[in-house]
Design an enzyme around this catalytic site. Structure first.
Site, short mmCIF file in Angstrom:
data_model
loop_
_atom_site.label_atom_id
_atom_site.label_comp_id
_atom_site.label_asym_id
_atom_site.label_seq_id
_atom_site.Cartn_x
_atom_site.Cartn_y
_atom_site.Cartn_z
N THR A 1 31.23 21.46 135.12
CA THR A 1 32.38 22.23 135.60
C THR A 1 33.70 21.44 135.66
O THR A 1 34.72 21.92 135.18
CB THR A 1 32.05 22.81 136.99
OG1 THR A 1 31.11 23.87 136.78
CG2 THR A 1 33.27 23.38 137.69
N HIS B 1 22.61 29.32 138.23
CA HIS B 1 21.70 28.19 138.44
C HIS B 1 20.39 28.66 139.08
O HIS B 1 19.33 28.15 138.77
CB HIS B 1 22.34 27.14 139.35
CG HIS B 1 23.23 26.20 138.62
ND1 HIS B 1 22.75 25.23 137.78
CD2 HIS B 1 24.58 26.08 138.59
CE1 HIS B 1 23.76 24.55 137.27
NE2 HIS B 1 24.89 25.05 137.74
ZN LIG Z 1 26.84 24.76 137.02
#
Ligand SMILES: [Zn+2]
Length: 553
Positions: free
Chosen positions: A81, A312
């Site tokens: 990210t 996730h």
């Molecule tokens: Zn991630």
């Protein structure tokens, strides 16, 4: 008289010439507002898979009115990210902007350090350390920095997201402000003293309404009838982790009960209302900061963090995830309508992309007889340590493994008067003997030789010698690190394989041509392309190429 006897064609052409001379070039009339939208962990194929469940005003509007870059990739690893957001807005890769992971290994401290950690700063808007953040580790300018220079610092440049790193890195070191979700019982958005000592009045009012708490009064159930979704597995399947506080990974979820039992708004980050909250904040920022209201271009950099936080846990094929995207599509429609109304249709420019994508749950692929699995890096580290001790004497030789990179004990290498290259190569040679590791490179080979294709190129572009490890390795496609207690459930990202690098890129609005680009493009092309739309200099280390097909001229 003379005019009258001019041939008709010549008269027309001189007339046409005069008209075009009066019209300024497109880059002299830049958009009033640029809105950058990152959808965290969005794979390009979600556009295809979920198409029939999208409305007309969200993703379909981007495809039908804007430019769709269908073969866009991150051209480096690790695909996480913080590097993702930094790369999109700097137009370059971690090798040059320095954000080489979400966590950086600090050799002096001998431990991991969060990429946006800055203990010299204080939280603004809440008690505690959630605001001790800054872009101090960012080493290249972003679109926001350059826009500020272009407009003699009169632009308003604002970053917002649930995740701090996704709000901070797009705005660079000299942009105006970044706001992120502080969580806790009230769910306020906060910032850091890097930017200001007091939240602006509009954000204080926004926080006082406690919008996160209000959204958590909802029950999360499917937006559409069950038969319209594309998940072939039952909602309750072994590849998904349940949400914190629930027993099965299934809908419906009573969010109010989860909020009451946990006492924290944190649960919203796993749900579609995390995206709603982000849109709410975007609209409040637009109004509070008067974004796009004058002749000076402003920038709103927003990132939808929830698709990653949920992704996730459940992986890319879950019913819950599709429902989140169907609802996100409606959020985009709400956002675009508000922009049409406030700034004016065709007077703003939007881009939408992702900071990385993600892989199918390896256990699911394995059960389909695919090549996939998990690598136990704790065991691997122990075996590597033993191997290096056998070769170079008593250790410890391995200081850490982070972002698929091995950090060696430099002090010991100096004390034993060893050549660091020899230890690096011994490590790389050991790693590539592992059946689930595809390749390994010694830092010295990434530093001094130029890799122009394949995995070598991806690793080199993601590698900064001062911050990265001593050996970078890549697991085989479909494999990732075995982590946590829920092995076989959920997913992650980070690799140079297509499932992590292939993301959608859309441009739409002022200065943009409706088109589809199918040649391979890079995430680093976004910033140079927007620099053309805005008539300004490129971010200082930008290495991408302008995507000329999307420019309206
Ligand atoms: Zn991630």
């Amino acid at each position: 008289m003379i005019f009258r006897i001019l041939p008709v064609a010549l008269a027309l052409s001189s007339c046409a010439h005069r008209v075009s001379a009066q019209q300024p070039p497109t880059w002299q009339v830049p958009p009033k507002l640029v809105v950058g939208i990152v959808v965290d962990q969005m794979r390009a194929d979600y556009i295809y898979r979920y198409w029939d469940n999208f409305g007309d005003g969200g993703f379909k509007r981007l495809v039908n009115d804007g430019a769709f870059l269908r073969d866009a990739h991150f051209d480096y690893a690790p695909t996480y990210t913080a590097p993702g957001h930094a790369s999109i807005y700097t137009g370059t890769s971690p090798a040059l902007h320095g954000i080489v992971g979400n966590d950086l290994f600090d050799r002096k401290l001998g431990r991991d350090r969060y990429c946006a950690e800055d203990t010299t700063r204080k939280t603004v808007g809440m008690a505690g350390g959630v605001g001790q953040r800054s872009p101090i580790n960012l080493l290249a300018t972003t679109l926001a920095d350059e826009l500020e220079r272009r407009t003699e610092r009169r632009s308003r440049t604002i970053g917002i997201a649930l995740k701090d790193r996704s709000a901070i890195f797009p705005i660079g070191r000299t942009g105006d402000a970044a706001y992120w979700f502080g969580g806790g019982p009230d769910g306020a958005f906060v910032t850091s003293t890097w930017y200001t000592n007091e939240l602006p009045a509009w954000l204080q009012r926004f926080n006082a309404e406690r919008p996160a708490v209000k959204h958590l009064a909802n029950t999360w159930d499917l937006l559409l009838p069950r038969e319209r979704y594309h998940e072939v597995l039952p909602d309750d399947n072994p590849y998904e982790m349940s949400l914190t506080g629930t027993h099965t990974p299934t809908l419906p979820v009573d969010l109010k009960a989860l909020y009451t039992s946990s006492g924290s708004t944190g649960i919203i980050t796993y749900t579609p209302w995390g995206n709603t909250l982000t849109t709410d904040l975007a609209l409040a920022a637009m109004e509070g900061e008067d974004l796009g209201m004058d002749g000076i271009t402003d920038l709103l950099a927003m990132s939808y963090s929830s698709p990653d936080i949920l992704g996730h846990r459940v992986g890319p094929r879950a019913l819950e995830l599709e429902d989140m995207y169907v609802r996100l599509d409606r959020e985009l429609e709400r956002l675009f309508k508000a922009l049409d109304q406030r700034v004016g249709d065709g007077r703003y420019t939007v881009f939408l992309t992702a900071d990385h994508a993600g892989v199918d749950v390896p256990a699911y692929l394995k059960d389909l007889k695919g090549s996939a699995g998990y690598v136990d890096l704790t065991a691997l580290r122990a075996e590597l340590e033993q191997h290096l001790q056998g070769r170079f004497g008593a250790g410890p030789w391995v200081s850490g493994i982070l972002n698929e990179q091995v950090y060696l004990n430099d002090t010991l290498i100096v004390v034993r008067k060893l050549d660091p290259e020899v230890v690096q190569r011994a490590t790389a040679q050991f790693l590539v003997r592992h059946p689930d590791i595809a390749h390994a490179y010694a830092a010295t080979d990434l530093l001094w030789s130029d890799h122009s294709s394949g995995i070598g190129r991806a690793l080199q572009r993601g590698f900064m010698v001062q911050r990265s490890g001593d050996v970078a390795f890549v697991m085989r496609p479909g494999y990732f690190e075995r982590f946590g207690s829920a092995v076989g459930k959920g997913t992650t990202h980070g690799s140079p394989w297509n499932y992590d690098t292939h993301v959608p890129i859309f441009f739409m609005g002022q200065g943009i041509q409706h088109t589809e680009v199918v040649r391979r493009t890079s995430i680093t092309d976004i910033a140079p392309t927007l620099s053309m739309v805005l008539g300004m200099t490129m971010p200082d280390a930008a290495s991408g190429t302008v995507v000329g097909e999307v420019l309206r001229r």
